[in-house]
Design a protein around this motif. Structure first.
Motif, PDB file in Angstrom:
ATOM      1  N   ARG A 167       5.534  10.777  -2.820  1.00  0.00           N
ATOM      2  CA  ARG A 167       4.156  11.026  -2.331  1.00  0.00           C
ATOM      3  C   ARG A 167       3.274  10.150  -2.683  1.00  0.00           C
ATOM      4  O   ARG A 167       2.214   9.779  -2.071  1.00  0.00           O
ATOM      5  N   GLU A 168       3.309   9.645  -4.172  1.00  0.00           N
ATOM      6  CA  GLU A 168       2.051   8.578  -4.682  1.00  0.00           C
ATOM      7  C   GLU A 168       2.487   7.406  -3.794  1.00  0.00           C
ATOM      8  O   GLU A 168       1.596   6.707  -3.345  1.00  0.00           O
TER       9      GLU A 168
ATOM     10  N   GLU B 104       3.715   7.102  -0.879  1.00  0.00           N
ATOM     11  CA  GLU B 104       3.071   7.305   0.669  1.00  0.00           C
ATOM     12  C   GLU B 104       1.590   7.147   0.507  1.00  0.00           C
ATOM     13  O   GLU B 104       1.004   6.496   1.295  1.00  0.00           O
ATOM     14  N   ASN B 105       0.778   7.676  -0.445  1.00  0.00           N
ATOM     15  CA  ASN B 105      -0.468   7.608  -0.541  1.00  0.00           C
ATOM     16  C   ASN B 105      -1.046   6.223  -0.596  1.00  0.00           C
ATOM     17  O   ASN B 105      -1.922   5.983  -0.178  1.00  0.00           O
TER      18      ASN B 105
ATOM     19  N   THR C 257      -4.248  -1.268  -3.161  1.00  0.00           N
ATOM     20  CA  THR C 257      -4.319   0.059  -3.827  1.00  0.00           C
ATOM     21  C   THR C 257      -3.508  -0.176  -4.904  1.00  0.00           C
ATOM     22  O   THR C 257      -2.457  -0.802  -4.934  1.00  0.00           O
TER      23      THR C 257
ATOM     24  N   GLU D 222      -7.300   9.708 -11.201  1.00  0.00           N
ATOM     25  CA  GLU D 222      -7.040  10.526  -9.811  1.00  0.00           C
ATOM     26  C   GLU D 222      -5.686  10.871  -9.746  1.00  0.00           C
ATOM     27  O   GLU D 222      -5.405  12.084  -9.677  1.00  0.00           O
ATOM     28  N   GLN D 223      -4.624  10.161 -10.522  1.00  0.00           N
ATOM     29  CA  GLN D 223      -3.242  10.829 -10.471  1.00  0.00           C
ATOM     30  C   GLN D 223      -3.366  11.872 -11.647  1.00  0.00           C
ATOM     31  O   GLN D 223      -2.323  12.806 -11.368  1.00  0.00           O
TER      32      GLN D 223
ATOM     33  N   ASP E 150      -1.485   5.083   2.617  1.00  0.00           N
ATOM     34  CA  ASP E 150      -2.760   5.702   3.403  1.00  0.00           C
ATOM     35  C   ASP E 150      -3.846   4.994   2.736  1.00  0.00           C
ATOM     36  O   ASP E 150      -4.909   4.971   3.457  1.00  0.00           O
ATOM     37  N   GLU E 151      -3.869   4.757   1.691  1.00  0.00           N
ATOM     38  CA  GLU E 151      -5.303   4.307   0.835  1.00  0.00           C
ATOM     39  C   GLU E 151      -5.769   2.802   1.294  1.00  0.00           C
ATOM     40  O   GLU E 151      -6.840   2.623   1.135  1.00  0.00           O
TER      41      GLU E 151
ATOM     42  N   LYS F 240      -1.499   2.232  -8.283  1.00  0.00           N
ATOM     43  CA  LYS F 240      -1.252   3.403  -9.137  1.00  0.00           C
ATOM     44  C   LYS F 240      -0.529   3.227 -10.225  1.00  0.00           C
ATOM     45  O   LYS F 240       0.257   2.257 -10.355  1.00  0.00           O
TER      46      LYS F 240
END
Lengths: 699, 699
Positions: free
Chosen positions: B624-625, B627-628, B615, B269-270, B631-632, B617
């Motif tokens: 931004r990642e 921040e995501n 989540t 996804e990244q 959100d996730e 990553k």
């Protein structure tokens, strides 16, 4: 459906009301399709002596011989009259093709009601109106205006979209998928999906029932009927209008109010219906259910001539409730004897890219003997040494020999076409994608579980129904349909534990009540006009006996300040419930337009409001269903001792769900109810608050 | 990959090392497939003067003209020697078909390492070993031993399963799906998936890159490369070995250790890679990405001649991030002018079952003019009045006229075959199932979002790296690789707020430390041998200054009682963190074998332990990642003011995630780290506890 409904699909004599030769007319298309009918077709047309060379009659009365089934294609008003005449003349089975009824505004709705009344009067099995017709391959009957016939087979298919039937038939014919009966349900003025599943359950020629449904008219009836049917005959359904956008589109298309997707999901699951996501899946499931036995266990063996596709199949097994079978030592030894050294002798068994059909044969035969293997997936990539047709024959005969369900993935283009036919004769489906092969096995597993399930009746608890009714009737004197804490006794009447409590109307009575209760008390203003009591300071916690009178006055003045016109029913003096002594759950119900009362269960607070971790079921729920509701929420470990908590008394929670289910089933007047929180602790449950809405018209 | 890698796919002269005419030999299959090659084929076979009538050479050295590419099919040991000779003679592109390397135990692994070293020495672009070969349709080159050629097209495909290529080709040929280049990656001794996406990005003839991958060698490098590539060229991948069972099967098949599915999911996804679930989806996505433009917006119009399939399409739109377009009033008016009264003029637009192609034409034309419509799905059931081929031509020309992406669902069997070809010429995919048509549109939307994303670099915070290193080195003197609260300073060094604290070794120092801290303190035993401090009473909360000395003694005796041999580093005296003042979060990292450091974020307590609401990553993460990541998680509303809480200072959480990401990127020696809890409040964050493991060898 009436007892002689077999006449719908196996009539000797069919009347076509509105038969014509006029180009482009539906009455002509019907006549053309009925040309291949094995029985007799009787055209009815007041203006013609014959239609397509067959003697025509002006009306039903004039036909000398009895008519088993009539297809009606005349305009709406005349169609209604025809239905009556048919009824009067003893015709029991009627298919109304004519459109312009319920889907076309009020006038059409009135006509459709009339059709239903006539059917009721004359005991008609009436399909439609607004149907493209029905088909039966065993009777060589295509009583529809669709552009093609169906191939014979053992699937019976009903659809709420007529056009979809034509699409499916065109596609199915291309794939050699055959049908027994096909019904375009139309507006379902009389016969609906529930009637047909019941009918096909009794039908020897139907192995699997398939449906394309946008809505289910009477959800509860469907659930109860389907439960019985699925014990013998699998039902697979595509339910369209799943999403909000889709449901809107379905409503504007059919003119009906859609039930919620959650209700459908719960209802279909409780009914034992397999749900397919799309047409391909519908027929994937149908074919394997019609062709293969159900597996005794969930242990799958994969035999492949290529590693990659073996991994793909294994992945999908991991996605499902199936398991990779662990092969017995003996099996591994036998495989070692027949396979090359570089092969994989464990599951997935890789017979290698240079495997001949003989090598496949030996490997499959050995694997299917294994006691740990309850089903198998055979995968082959195209190679120079494997002939797909030979392999198909091998797979078929080994499936026949061992009896366990087998599915295949012959991964090729055209070269797989003929072998696919060969496998189909043995009822074995084959797919390019190994994932689809595994998914079809999974549908066998799901269906096996459905058939093994013994449906239990909901428990009937001994309750005080009169007292409950009395409490519900208390809304009759009030402006609002809502009840709050004043209805706690309702729970008490149905045996759901509530804290000691009294509703009082003066400070002295408040003190008396508090004296009867051990420890400090909670005091709440009781008013149908004040919904969010805590927000306005209408709840006082931990009030000692000494402060009760003062608090009483304070609550009244708070309520008055908030809304001078509020109807104040009194002040509740309640035993303190120590919220820290247990876990807050919520048990509730609201009514779905199709499925009726839907029970809801979840953990309270953030779990319901933020995480939306709740589950629903169609009421009444049985004990097992109530237990399942706890299993189904993600936060259930919190009731079961997660993170060092004491496990709560789950049986009390289960019983409360059932008792509330009984309450809402007994009283259709309860349109909504929430017991929130129902505090669950190791010692049992206590309902700490309640809110409900009553529909006075149903009292 | 080296700069002259185009020679792999567009060579003028190919040497076949091990060319033969022997029946069943791979060297023969290669020669046969190369018969259609547009350039020159040079067989190398020390025992033959010619192979298939072409002059053969005994070795590379004797070939007079330069060789652009060599295919090697000789046994492993000789293959390695050949690679060296090829290198010595200036051949840069080598495809090693030979198996028996890394997949076959230690000896094979050694040979494979040798191949890699030789490649390194001579700058070889080496594919394989254990590859079925490569193909390029533009060069009419099939340098593989697969049983069929590919059709020409603009898709380039790489696969870690060779057999899977043969299956896909057989299937794709049947469906007229064409390819540019195809690569069987084999064991990837040298060139891997990252090399080929980079190569095809520069290749004008490749519109879409497709991959079947069971693993990614260097995850971080793949992510960074793919990010660049996907800006211009979409990458669609089937990642096999997703489930635990599948990963086990993949490992036993390829002999490599699988990274976790979560890492792959996050990494792909990244990387901006589209992930297909199966082969059909892979090519569904590929075809629409190659054929249609990306939509400017997400508003889809559905034009259908049947209500049911319109509902099915709408359902799928509801499942995706697409929306049903709201048609402009003007559009509705225009539709009313051309469609019958019973039609539906709103989206989904139902042109009715009696619609001719002309009516479709008018309706589609009007709808595509609408400013609110950014893409369209055209659906047709088979009827007597609509000819699919005419409709296909109409759809094609209207797509061409308006330029918006259009997909189709011509719902039929054989009758859809020729129209499918017609639509394909305009790059428009058509499917029986309306859901698949919508899903292909969704892949265009996803790809558009990928291309619009500006990848930002991770922020470089000003940190005290030396101090951090010093703290990490403190494990060198110890038995255990674990660090606990004694490593809180590590966070401090990287700017993550920690409570005031000191680690002391006598009661007096404890009191001094407590005096420096405002309010009561928390005291914890500090020992690498005591992991669960609270469980044994090794943590004392709310200790007043007066009790500090006594508590010190108490903690030491508790620790001693628990484990008399425990290595006690001291007692931590820490500022009280009021857990009720905020929300507990957890920020952590562990290392994945393929993707390296994986950051984890979630809410603490039940959210991570019971609900597993976290989540991950690939680190380092950008702002931004980070921040995501918030959100996730499903529980993020709890950080944002749900249920009347004060929203926490999200930017501090985001910064802490980034700072921890920087720490673990700077120090590969940190194999695992958990900051748990990181207390988030409206005023910022505080790390209340830490646990990490250090790999001394990497310090």
């Amino acid at each position: 459906m009436q007892s002689d409904a077999r006449g719908l699909f196996d009539p000797e004599r069919i009347a076509v009301v509105g038969a014509t030769e006029r180009d482009g007319a539906i009455g002509r298309a019907i006549m053309e399709n009925l040309e291949r009918f094995s029985g007799e077709v009787v055209p009815i047309n007041p203006k013609r002596d014959e239609v397509f060379g067959i003697q025509a009659y002006t009306d039903i009365e004039s036909i000398p011989d009895p008519i088993d089934m009539a297809v009606v294609v005349v305009p709406p008003q005349i169609a209604v009259e025809s239905a009556r005449t048919l009824g009067e003349n003893g015709v029991k089975n009627v298919v109304v093709i004519t459109a312009g009824f319920g889907e076309m505004g009020e006038k059409g709705e009135a006509l459709e009601r009339e059709l239903a009344e006539i059917s009721d009067e004359y005991d008609l099995n009436l399909v439609g109106p607004n149907s493209i017709g029905i088909m039966s391959t065993s009777a060589d009957m295509n009583a529809s205006f669709g552009p093609m016939d169906a191939l014979p087979g053992s699937l019976s298919f009903m659809s709420q979209s007529g056009a979809f039937i034509t699409a499916v038939l065109d596609w199915a014919n291309d794939k050699d998928i055959g049908f027994n009966d096909i019904v375009s349900l139309g507006n379902e003025a009389v016969l609906d999906e529930t009637d047909f599943i019941e009918f096909w359950d009794e039908d020897e020629d139907t192995d699997v029932i398939l449906g394309y449904l946008e809505g289910i008219d009477n959800g509860r009836e469907f659930v109860d009927t389907a439960r019985e049917v699925t014990e013998e005959t699998p039902i697979v359904v595509v339910k369209s209008g799943r999403t909000e956008a889709g449901a809107d589109a379905a409503s504007s298309h059919t003119g009906t109010i859609a039930g919620s997707e959650r209700a459908y999901e719960a209802g279909l699951e409780q009914a034992g219906v397999l749900r397919a996501e799309n047409v391909e899946e519908l027929f994937d499931f149908a074919r394997v259910l019609a062709g293969q036995p159900t597996p005794e266990d969930d242990e799958v063996a994969v035999i492949t001539n290529a590693g990659g596709p073996g991994v793909m199949a294994t992945d999908t097994i991991g996605d499902t409730d199936l398991n990779m079978a662990e092969l017995e030592d003996e099996t591994v030894e036998e495989l070692k004897e027949v396979l090359p050294e570089a092969a994989n002798f464990y599951n997935p068994v890789d017979v290698l890219g240079d495997a001949s059909v003989d090598r496949f044969d030996e490997a499959i035969d050995i694997v299917l003997q294994d006691e740990n293997v309850s089903s198998a997936v055979v995968i082959s990539c195209p190679t120079a040494v494997v002939d797909f047709e030979d392999l198909a024959e091998t797979i078929s005969s080994l499936q026949d020999k061992h009896g366990e369900p087998v599915v295949a993935s012959l991964m090729g283009g055209e070269r797989a076409d003929v072998p696919e036919q060969t496998l189909r004769e043995q009822g074995i489906p084959t797919y390019f994608d190994p994932a689809r092969a595994v998914e079809s096995l999974e549908s066998l597993r799901t269906y096996r579980d459905i058939t093994e399930l013994e449906y239990e009746s909901p428990t009937e608890f001994d309750v005080d129904r009169e007292r409950a009714e009395e409490i519900l009737r208390s809304v009759e004197d009030r402006d609002s349909d809502s009840l709050g804490v004043e209805a706690m006794d309702l729970l008490d009447a149905y045996g759901i534990p509530t804290p000691d409590s009294a509703i009082v109307n003066d400070p002295g009575a408040a003190r008396d009540a508090a004296e009867d209760i051990e420890g400090d008390v909670v005091m709440k203003i009781v008013s149908p006009d004040i919904l969010h009591k805590s927000d306005i300071g209408g709840v006082k916690v931990g009030v000692s006996e000494a402060d009760v009178e003062e608090t009483y006055e304070e609550l009244l003045s708070v309520a008055h300040d908030h809304d001078a016109n509020a109807d104040i029913l009194g002040v509740q003096v309640q035993e303190m419930v120590d919220m820290d002594s247990g876990t807050e759950t919520i048990v509730g119900m609201n009514r779905d337009p199709q499925f009726g009362p839907m029970m809801l269960f979840g953990l309270g607070g953030i779990f319901v409001e933020v995480l939306e971790d709740t589950t629903v079921k169609v009421a009444p729920v049985s004990e097992r269903e109530a237990e399942n509701m706890i299993d189904e929420i993600e936060s259930s470990p919190l009731l079961r001792g997660a993170r060092g908590r004491d496990p709560v008394d789950e049986s009390s929670v289960v019983e409360s769900i059932q008792r509330l289910s009984q309450l809402v089933t007994d009283f259709p007047a309860i349109s909504e109810i929430d017991v929130n929180p129902l505090l669950a602790s190791p010692d049992g449950v206590t309902a700490a608050d309640i809110r409900l809405t009553v529909d006075q018209d149903r009292l």
